[in-house]
Design an enzyme around this catalytic site. Structure first.
Site, mmCIF file in Angstrom:
data_model
loop_
_atom_site.group_PDB
_atom_site.id
_atom_site.type_symbol
_atom_site.label_atom_id
_atom_site.label_comp_id
_atom_site.label_asym_id
_atom_site.label_seq_id
_atom_site.Cartn_x
_atom_site.Cartn_y
_atom_site.Cartn_z
ATOM 1 N N LEU A 53 34.037 34.857 8.591
ATOM 2 C CA LEU A 53 32.616 36.409 8.598
ATOM 3 C C LEU A 53 31.876 34.967 7.969
ATOM 4 O O LEU A 53 31.930 34.221 7.689
ATOM 5 C CB LEU A 53 32.975 37.191 6.970
ATOM 6 C CG LEU A 53 32.041 38.021 7.017
ATOM 7 C CD1 LEU A 53 32.196 39.325 8.424
ATOM 8 C CD2 LEU A 53 32.569 38.978 5.736
ATOM 9 N N ASP A 54 30.802 35.036 8.588
ATOM 10 C CA ASP A 54 29.696 34.273 8.503
ATOM 11 C C ASP A 54 29.327 33.829 6.208
ATOM 12 O O ASP A 54 29.420 35.222 5.585
ATOM 13 C CB ASP A 54 28.719 34.684 9.050
ATOM 14 C CG ASP A 54 28.893 33.999 10.420
ATOM 15 O OD1 ASP A 54 29.548 33.406 11.081
ATOM 16 O OD2 ASP A 54 27.937 34.602 10.958
ATOM 17 N N ARG A 55 28.415 33.471 6.426
ATOM 18 C CA ARG A 55 28.265 33.141 5.482
ATOM 19 C C ARG A 55 28.119 33.650 4.078
ATOM 20 O O ARG A 55 27.781 34.419 3.900
ATOM 21 C CB ARG A 55 27.701 31.502 4.665
ATOM 22 C CG ARG A 55 26.698 31.585 3.217
ATOM 23 C CD ARG A 55 27.268 29.945 2.872
ATOM 24 N NE ARG A 55 26.497 29.299 0.979
ATOM 25 C CZ ARG A 55 26.385 28.443 1.189
ATOM 26 N NH1 ARG A 55 26.306 26.911 1.512
ATOM 27 N NH2 ARG A 55 25.884 28.005 -0.331
#
Length: 244
Positions: A53-55
């Protein structure tokens, strides 16, 4: 503390806020908080990440509580038995619905992905989407007297890096707050209007068969205040979380 969405003896899922890294990164050496460490401290048990999950993306983050369970979950994901539902706020008026079928070349980070092969081939990437609402504001952000926005529901079939962000940018409807693939003028407008600048992308739901019992799990994550503020700013309707 992070909101725990689901927990049993094998799995734990939390609602990750935008801006929080999942784990330590060579690129962000100055950061001191990471979702994995925070969850470990909250539940008093080591955790293993099973999906990315991208930052800047908020929402459901699933972790395993043993390396054996992590391997089982990864196998389920590899078999494409896990489905994910995202919500995004994008520039312009997106089509009512559709399928974005555009292969993507993995874009390596200079440090963390330095072991990736050079010139990797493009990989299949498909995203289904549905436009839930549209708005038009009498404000000039770019060169037009009015500015348009859309609230989009997205279901990625594959899980390529930055897939949803790149696919919506490919449609020329980039996600608000996307500093990699977005519109700088719209992003500047967001920064000027909001207390918290963020990517308008939220992982709202994960559906996956339990790696041990086989029971289908449905895990949902509510929208935080920063996402709701972007909805208010763009005059888009709030999302009924009961119907995620």
């Amino acid at each position: 503390m992070l909101e725990i969405l689901y927990q049993d003896e094998h799995l734990v899922a939390v609602n990750k806020p935008s801006g929080l890294l999942v784990h330590r990164s060579l690129i962000d050496k100055h950061e001191t908080q990471f979702a994995m460490q925070m969850v470990r401290d909250q539940i008093g048990q080591y955790v293993y990440p099973v999906h990315r999950l991208d930052r800047p993306t908020s929402g459901v983050l699933l972790m395993a509580l043993s390396s054996e369970t992590a391997k089982l979950v990864c196998a389920v994901i590899e078999a494409r038995k896990m489905s994910k539902t995202y919500y995004a706020i994008s520039r312009g008026h997106t089509p009512e619905q559709g399928i974005i079928d555009k292969a993507l070349i993995e874009q390596p980070d200079k440090i963390s992905d330095k072991k990736m092969q050079l010139n990797p081939p493009a990989k299949e990437a498909v995203t289904q989407f549905e436009t839930l609402a549209k708005s038009t504001l009498d404000i000039e952000i770019n060169r037009y007297p009015q500015s348009r926005f859309s609230l989009v529901k997205l279901m990625p079939i594959h899980g390529r890096k930055h897939q949803i962000r790149r696919h919506l940018a490919h449609l020329r409807h980039p996600i608000l707050g996307d500093v990699n693939y977005g519109d700088n003028k719209y992003n500047r407008y967001l920064r000027d209007q909001l207390n918290q600048f963020r990517l308008a992308l939220h992982a709202a739901k994960v559906e996956i068969p339990h790696p041990i019992t086989g029971e289908m799990l449905t895990i949902t994550a509510g929208f935080d205040q920063s996402f709701q503020q972007i909805l208010q700013l763009t005059q888009l309707p709030m999302i009924n979380e009961e119907n995620l």
